[in-house]
Design a protein around this motif. Structure first.
Motif, short mmCIF file in Angstrom:
data_model
loop_
_atom_site.label_atom_id
_atom_site.label_comp_id
_atom_site.label_asym_id
_atom_site.label_seq_id
_atom_site.Cartn_x
_atom_site.Cartn_y
_atom_site.Cartn_z
N GLU A 172 0.84 -1.18 0.00
CA GLU A 172 0.00 0.00 0.00
C GLU A 172 0.88 1.24 0.00
N THR A 173 0.64 2.13 -0.94
CA THR A 173 1.45 3.34 -1.07
C THR A 173 0.68 4.36 -1.89
N THR A 174 1.07 5.60 -1.75
CA THR A 174 0.48 6.65 -2.57
C THR A 174 1.39 7.00 -3.74
N HIS A 175 2.55 6.35 -3.81
CA HIS A 175 3.48 6.62 -4.91
C HIS A 175 2.98 5.97 -6.19
N PRO A 176 3.18 6.62 -7.33
CA PRO A 176 2.86 5.95 -8.60
C PRO A 176 3.86 4.82 -8.85
N LEU A 177 3.47 3.88 -9.70
CA LEU A 177 4.30 2.72 -10.01
C LEU A 177 4.82 2.81 -11.44
N ALA A 178 6.13 2.58 -11.60
CA ALA A 178 6.75 2.53 -12.92
C ALA A 178 7.41 1.17 -13.11
N VAL A 179 7.37 0.67 -14.34
CA VAL A 179 8.02 -0.58 -14.71
C VAL A 179 9.14 -0.22 -15.69
N VAL A 180 10.34 -0.72 -15.41
CA VAL A 180 11.48 -0.41 -16.27
C VAL A 180 12.21 -1.70 -16.60
N THR A 181 12.35 -1.98 -17.88
CA THR A 181 13.10 -3.16 -18.33
C THR A 181 14.52 -2.74 -18.68
N GLY A 182 15.42 -3.71 -18.60
CA GLY A 182 16.82 -3.41 -18.87
C GLY A 182 17.40 -2.47 -17.84
N ALA A 183 16.87 -2.52 -16.61
CA ALA A 183 17.18 -1.52 -15.59
C ALA A 183 18.42 -1.81 -14.77
N SER A 184 19.18 -2.84 -15.11
CA SER A 184 20.35 -3.17 -14.30
C SER A 184 21.52 -2.25 -14.56
N PHE A 237 8.50 7.65 -7.65
CA PHE A 237 7.83 6.45 -8.14
C PHE A 237 8.33 5.22 -7.39
N ASP A 238 7.46 4.27 -7.14
CA ASP A 238 7.87 2.93 -6.78
C ASP A 238 8.21 2.23 -8.09
N LEU A 239 9.04 1.20 -8.01
CA LEU A 239 9.53 0.58 -9.24
C LEU A 239 9.40 -0.93 -9.24
N ILE A 240 9.15 -1.45 -10.42
CA ILE A 240 9.40 -2.85 -10.74
C ILE A 240 10.44 -2.79 -11.85
N ILE A 241 11.61 -3.35 -11.56
CA ILE A 241 12.69 -3.33 -12.55
C ILE A 241 12.99 -4.75 -12.99
N ALA A 242 13.39 -4.89 -14.24
CA ALA A 242 13.65 -6.22 -14.79
C ALA A 242 14.93 -6.22 -15.61
N ALA A 243 15.65 -7.31 -15.49
CA ALA A 243 16.84 -7.58 -16.30
C ALA A 243 17.21 -9.03 -16.04
N GLU A 244 18.15 -9.56 -16.81
CA GLU A 244 18.53 -10.96 -16.61
C GLU A 244 19.93 -11.13 -16.01
N ARG A 248 -1.31 -5.54 -7.86
CA ARG A 248 -2.67 -5.01 -7.86
C ARG A 248 -2.69 -3.49 -7.85
N ARG A 249 -1.70 -2.91 -8.48
CA ARG A 249 -1.59 -1.45 -8.56
C ARG A 249 -1.62 -1.02 -10.01
N PRO A 250 -2.16 0.16 -10.27
CA PRO A 250 -2.09 0.66 -11.64
C PRO A 250 -0.65 1.06 -11.99
N VAL A 251 -0.28 0.86 -13.22
CA VAL A 251 1.04 1.24 -13.69
C VAL A 251 0.94 2.63 -14.30
N ALA A 252 1.71 3.55 -13.76
CA ALA A 252 1.68 4.94 -14.25
C ALA A 252 2.62 5.15 -15.42
N ALA A 253 3.70 4.38 -15.48
CA ALA A 253 4.68 4.57 -16.56
C ALA A 253 5.43 3.27 -16.81
N VAL A 254 5.81 3.07 -18.07
CA VAL A 254 6.61 1.92 -18.47
C VAL A 254 7.74 2.43 -19.36
N ALA A 255 8.96 2.01 -19.05
CA ALA A 255 10.11 2.34 -19.90
C ALA A 255 10.74 1.01 -20.33
#
Length: 131
Positions: free
Chosen positions: A2-14, A30-37, A79-86
């Motif tokens: 639970e947060t009031t921060h918007p959520l951003a998803v960023v790939t290749g974020a390493s 922003f809170d983040l979900i970051i992805a990389a391998e 279960r949060r809306p995504v505000a931005a995706v990079a």
């Protein structure tokens, strides 16, 4: 989460091009979900968390359908809306065309193009797209 921060998803974020927008999102609340391998994902997440943001790191190969689906599941699980995706995951191939392996080039196409389109389509309403 639970947060009031918007959520951003960023790939290749390493590192590199993908890490920069992740840092900008973190600096702007922003809170983040970051992805990389690669192994650099965990240290990147730790640094980004230092900005006072919540960071979920998803280590996955976005060059595969399963990797894209894994990231999508992680985003959906919040279960949060995504505000931005990079979408910055990508790779390149150097050298003369005649000396590069076709399998390597097809893997690059899967990562740079196929997975980007796949990931962009996933959050769209089902009625607006076909599988």
């Amino acid at each position: 989460m639970e947060t009031t921060h918007p959520l951003a998803v960023v790939t290749g974020a390493s590192s590199g091009i993908g890490y920069e927008p992740a840092g900008q999102f973190a600096e702007h609340g922003f809170d983040l979900i970051i992805a990389a391998e690669d192994d650099a994902l965990a240290p990147a997440a730790a640094t980004l968390t230092g900005h006072g943001t919540r960071v979920k790191a998803v280590r996955t190969d976005l060059g595969t359908r399963d990797g894209v689906e894994e990231l999508h599941r992680a985003v959906t699980a919040t279960r949060r809306p995504v505000a931005a995706v990079a979408m910055n995951a990508g790779a390149g191939q150097g050298g003369p065309f005649l000396r590069t392996r076709l399998a390597d080039e097809l893997k690059i196409i899967d990562l740079n193009i196929t997975s980007t389109v796949h990931l962009a389509k996933l959050p769209l309403p089902r009625r607006s797209r076909t599988s």
